[in-house]
Design an enzyme around this catalytic site. Structure first.
Site, mmCIF file in Angstrom:
data_model
loop_
_atom_site.group_PDB
_atom_site.id
_atom_site.type_symbol
_atom_site.label_atom_id
_atom_site.label_comp_id
_atom_site.label_asym_id
_atom_site.label_seq_id
_atom_site.Cartn_x
_atom_site.Cartn_y
_atom_site.Cartn_z
ATOM 1 N N GLU A 1 48.649 60.419 69.003
ATOM 2 C CA GLU A 1 49.915 60.986 68.521
ATOM 3 C C GLU A 1 49.741 62.491 68.442
ATOM 4 O O GLU A 1 48.742 62.979 67.921
ATOM 5 C CB GLU A 1 50.272 60.466 67.122
ATOM 6 C CG GLU A 1 50.873 59.085 67.121
ATOM 7 C CD GLU A 1 51.379 58.693 65.720
ATOM 8 O OE1 GLU A 1 52.158 59.436 65.118
ATOM 9 O OE2 GLU A 1 50.960 57.640 65.255
ATOM 10 N N ASP B 1 45.993 54.435 69.616
ATOM 11 C CA ASP B 1 46.995 55.502 69.490
ATOM 12 C C ASP B 1 46.518 56.904 69.797
ATOM 13 O O ASP B 1 45.505 57.335 69.246
ATOM 14 C CB ASP B 1 47.427 55.643 68.015
ATOM 15 C CG ASP B 1 48.267 54.525 67.523
ATOM 16 O OD1 ASP B 1 48.925 53.883 68.320
ATOM 17 O OD2 ASP B 1 48.247 54.307 66.291
ATOM 18 N N GLU C 1 46.276 47.966 68.483
ATOM 19 C CA GLU C 1 46.932 49.206 68.913
ATOM 20 C C GLU C 1 45.898 50.308 69.078
ATOM 21 O O GLU C 1 44.962 50.397 68.287
ATOM 22 C CB GLU C 1 47.975 49.584 67.843
ATOM 23 C CG GLU C 1 48.823 50.768 68.168
ATOM 24 C CD GLU C 1 49.909 51.022 67.090
ATOM 25 O OE1 GLU C 1 50.550 50.057 66.606
ATOM 26 O OE2 GLU C 1 50.087 52.196 66.740
#
Ligand SMILES: *[C@@H]1O[C@H](CO)[C@@H](O)[C@H](O)[C@H]1NC(C)=O
Length: 289
Positions: free
Chosen positions: A103, A101, A99
């Site tokens: 955010e 990311d 993953e």
């Protein structure tokens, strides 16, 4: 002369058609949850997610990718966005997933968002770096990019690299390189931790909260039927070798300087400097500049 210039006008027109097709949300994404709170608008050129007290919303890419240079423009929840989180990431499936990311943690009006980043490899993350931005990410669209090739992952904002995660498999650090990933995004409530560590709660009287997306562009290897095809998506930017330039792209001197500028002035958390968290010593990737 006349023939040459009309040929180049034709090429220009074809290029323009290809790049506008690249940004079509109907073609590239599905709104996957939120019961109507996620919307594709303006003939597929705009996507919005919203969050209210009963639900957030989210979308995902139709395609899976194994390496690529993926750009998206986001305009984040304006005003009092405290407690909201807009996640925008790539992820594979399964218990040993990879993953990458971004955010965005909302805040009270006028207080800075935090851009939180992480890299998971084979199901293990714990590689957080957090940043403030050098602009107001709610006032306009800005481009958030992930360059992912076999040697490195580079996170960029408006073309400025903010983080590089290198392939250090030679030192025993896992690197995402064999599991295809989809693009995901969601807008959700996380007021138990997001804003000032959970001190500031979501003000539901300001709901619905809305984040917007446009100008998606992927120069990427698309995964299907157990194989990957890098050749036939548009804007592939082939170098003289015939391979896409992004496949071996690295930071040039100017980009390295800009990365240092961001890390010096805007980085507010780096797991590689959090000695309380790693009393037995930092992970091996932390000792490589
Ligand atoms: C919100 O603003 C406060 C005060 O300026 C700051 O400490 C915090 O890092 C900001 N961002 C978030 C997501 O809490």
């Amino acid at each position: 002369m006349a023939a040459t210039s009309s040929a180049s006008i034709l090429l220009f027109m074809l290029a323009a058609v290809a790049s506008s097709a690249a940004g079509n949300f109907y073609q590239d994404f599905d709104v996957t949850w939120g019961d109507g709170r996620g919307k594709i608008l303006n003939n597929g050129n705009l996507l919005t997610l919203s969050l209210d007290k009963s639900s957030g919303s989210g979308f995902q890419s139709r395609k899976e990718y194994l390496f690529g240079k993926i750009d998206m423009q986001l305009k984040l929840v304006p005003g009092n966005s405290a407690g909201t989180v807009t996640a925008y990431y790539l992820s594979s499936k399964g218990s040993t997933w990879d993953e990458i990311d971004f955010e965005f943690l909302g805040n009270l009006s006028g207080d800075p968002y935090i851009l939180h980043t992480n890299v998971f490899a084979q199901g293990k993350g714990n590689r957080e770096q957090q940043f403030y931005l050098w602009f107001d990410p709610t006032a306009d669209f800005h481009t958030y990019s992930i360059l992912w090739n076999p040697q490195r992952i580079i996170f960029s904002v408006d073309g400025t690299p903010i983080r590089e995660y290198k392939n250090l498999e030679s030192r025993g650090v896992p690197f995402p390189k064999s599991q295809p990933m989809r693009i995901y995004s969601s807008l959700w409530n996380a007021d138990d931790w997001a804003t000032r560590g959970g001190l500031v709660k979501t003000d539901w009287s300001k709901a619905p909260f809305t984040a917007s997306y446009r100008n998606f562009n992927a120069e990427a290897c698309v995964w299907s039927n157990g194989g990957s095809s890098c050749g036939n998506n548009n804007n592939n930017n082939k170098g003289s070798s015939g391979a896409a330039a992004w496949m071996s792209q690295q930071l040039d001197t100017t980009s390295q300087q800009r990365l240092k500028w961001v890390q010096k002035n805007y980085m507010i958390y780096d797991y590689c400097k959090d000695s309380r968290r790693f009393p037995q010593g930092f992970p091996p990737e932390c000792s490589v500049a």
